[in-house]
Design an enzyme around this catalytic site. Structure first.
Site, mmCIF file in Angstrom:
data_model
loop_
_atom_site.group_PDB
_atom_site.id
_atom_site.type_symbol
_atom_site.label_atom_id
_atom_site.label_comp_id
_atom_site.label_asym_id
_atom_site.label_seq_id
_atom_site.Cartn_x
_atom_site.Cartn_y
_atom_site.Cartn_z
ATOM 1 N N THR A 119 0.815 -1.221 0.000
ATOM 2 C CA THR A 119 0.000 0.000 0.000
ATOM 3 C C THR A 119 0.847 1.268 0.000
ATOM 4 O OG1 THR A 119 -0.199 -0.360 2.385
ATOM 5 C CG2 THR A 119 -2.104 -0.949 1.008
ATOM 6 N N GLY A 200 -0.136 -6.906 6.813
ATOM 7 C CA GLY A 200 -1.394 -7.465 7.272
ATOM 8 C C GLY A 200 -1.250 -8.203 8.589
ATOM 9 N N CYS A 251 -3.203 3.494 6.828
ATOM 10 C CA CYS A 251 -3.978 2.730 7.805
ATOM 11 C C CYS A 251 -4.606 3.590 8.900
ATOM 12 C CB CYS A 251 -3.129 1.633 8.437
ATOM 13 S SG CYS A 251 -1.599 2.244 9.189
#
Length: 491
Positions: A119, A200, A251
């Site tokens: 990301t 993750g 995030c």
């Protein structure tokens, strides 16, 4: 024809990289603060020079986000971080407390394993490399396979700049054959001293289970509360700015909005005025099927994608000027996809009858996913802010600022970081925005300020003061034995 097993080849590569990193770190450990700082400056400047090219590479390779916003991330991850740490003392004697007679000495942890997500790939490489070298460590990166090329190019650029400034070869390197086996070897090797994991849940869990000290960050799922004392127009603007920045891939970006019933209409109207598209019940159900995969994790098909792309994917008719999609929600859980983390321009919208209900909903959301990460609040009621700060399980309580940029320290005075600790409640070893000081140990030189007789007197005085309630005077022989036992253990 010679057949080479890819997994074995990748494991061997890791072992060679770690050997070179360990040798390089021994040289780094002899450098002065000035030498380290000159290397870090060269790395940051190189990152900034190539910010646009690397941003375009990351966008093209991953399909995530907006390249123009990734340029900002790259500048933030290079010069933004450097500006914060350039005068920070990290090498040798850090502090001399003459009054308390304690000297603090910085000690690099050694070799850092840097796990990089898809990301924010290029900016995270810059940031982790800079804070590692600043603390006197070498670093070996494990790239996400989906962002391998842009990560390798970023490592090449900053490592070459570092070497030109005098950094030993091998101090900054990356796995070029990314496999699960290679990453496991990197994390579990005796030559790795610390893991700096961003990714993750499964990756962070593996880092903490590796047996190597680790700093890992879990999922974000930050709610945003718009209080009735807030400037609603500015609150909505900040949330929209945050959720659309790089299509929501940071995030710390908001994942849901919560308001009191008395504010519902006003807030909804303002969101619509600023380009939010509210789904009806049928549309909401349609899109919900695309938010999570069958295993309950976020669907990569929506990560970092535009509203138009997401609408097309789900077969929705979304206005061309829509910036964010909002779905009304009341539940929290695995059966409520909108209550989960969505790294894209999708928000859940909750309504509570009272502030108490709002607080409970915020806690419920974070306890289900995102514990210890980030909570955003828009309010001018300082007492209410303190109340939420005392009860919300988040490490970053952001007030009147965009969540994504406030959490990483771009619009707040938090340390500028792309790895955000979630604390024990979030399964992390720290709640800090991670910086160089998290990547070194501190030795303490402590001069004696008391003698054994002083300790004995304190113990005797303490015993005498309690004689009335303890049924008599202090047993001086017992005190002597206890003091001797303590001193023997200390020596």
């Amino acid at each position: 024809m010679e057949l080479v097993d890819k997994d074995l080849k990748s494991i061997q590569e890791v072992r060679l990289l770690l050997k070179a990193a360990k040798d390089a770190q021994k040289i780094l450990s002899t450098f002065s603060q000035e030498k380290i700082d000159s290397i870090v400056k060269a790395m940051a400047e190189a990152g900034m020079r190539h910010a646009e090219r690397l941003a375009k590479m990351a966008n093209e390779e991953t399909g995530f986000g907006i390249w123009q916003d990734k340029v900002i991330k790259n500048i933030f991850g290079s010069m933004g971080v450097y500006d914060e740490i350039k005068n920070q003392k990290t090498i040798g004697i850090l502090k001399e407390d003459k009054e308390n007679k304690i000297i603090e000495v910085g000690v690099p942890v050694g070799v850092v394993a840097g796990i990089i997500p898809s990301t924010n790939p290029t900016s995270t490489v810059m940031y982790k490399a800079i804070i590692s070298i600043k603390a006197g460590n070498s670093i070996v990166f494990s790239p996400h396979p989906g962002a391998k090329n842009c990560i390798l190019e970023t490592v090449k650029i900053i490592s070459e700049a570092a070497q030109a400034a005098g950094c030993p070869k091998g101090a900054i390197s990356t796995i070029t054959i990314p496999t699960l086996q290679a990453t496991n070897e990197l994390m579990k090797s005796d030559n790795t001293n610390l893991i700096l994991a961003t990714g993750g849940y499964a990756m962070v869990k593996a880092a903490y289970s590796s047996g190597t000290p680790a700093i890992g960050v879990g999922a974000g799922n930050g709610p945003a509360f718009i209080d009735k004392t807030a400037d609603v127009k500015m609150a909505v603007k900040r949330i929209m700015d945050s959720k659309t920045f790089d299509n929501g891939t940071i995030c710390a970006s908001e994942q849901s909005v919560i308001v009191e019933r008395c504010m519902e209409q006003k807030v909804v109207e303002e969101f619509k005025a600023q380009g939010a598209h509210f789904l009806n019940a049928e549309e909401s159900e349609k899109l919900a099927k695309f938010i999570l995969r069958a295993n309950g994790t976020m669907n990569p098909q929506i990560v970092g994608k535009s509203v138009a792309h997401i609408g097309k994917l789900a077969g929705l008719s979304v206005p061309s000027n829509a910036r964010v999609i909002i779905a009304r929600e009341s539940k929290v859980g695995d059966d409520a996809p909108y209550s989960r983390e969505k790294l894209c321009p999708i928000l859940a919208f909750y309504v509570g009858d009272t502030v108490d209900e709002v607080l409970e909903k915020v806690k419920e959301i974070l306890y289900h996913e995102g514990m210890g990460h980030t909570f955003t609040m828009h309010s001018s009621n300082e007492e209410l802010v303190k109340r939420f700060a005392l009860h919300v399980p988040a490490s970053r309580i952001l007030i009147n600022t965009p969540g994504s940029l406030g959490g990483v320290g771009a619009t707040t005075n938090l340390f500028p970081a792309l790895t955000l600790g979630c604390g024990a409640v979030g399964g992390s070893s720290t709640s800090n925005n991670i910086g160089p000081m998290d990547l070194l140990n501190v030795k303490r030189v402590a001069y004696g300020v008391k003698e054994l007789d002083d300790i004995r007197k304190v113990a005797q005085n303490h015993g005498g003061s309690t004689s009335d309630c303890c049924g008599g005077g202090v047993n001086t022989q017992l005190v002597d034995e206890i003091v001797k036992r303590i001193m023997k253990q200390l020596i």
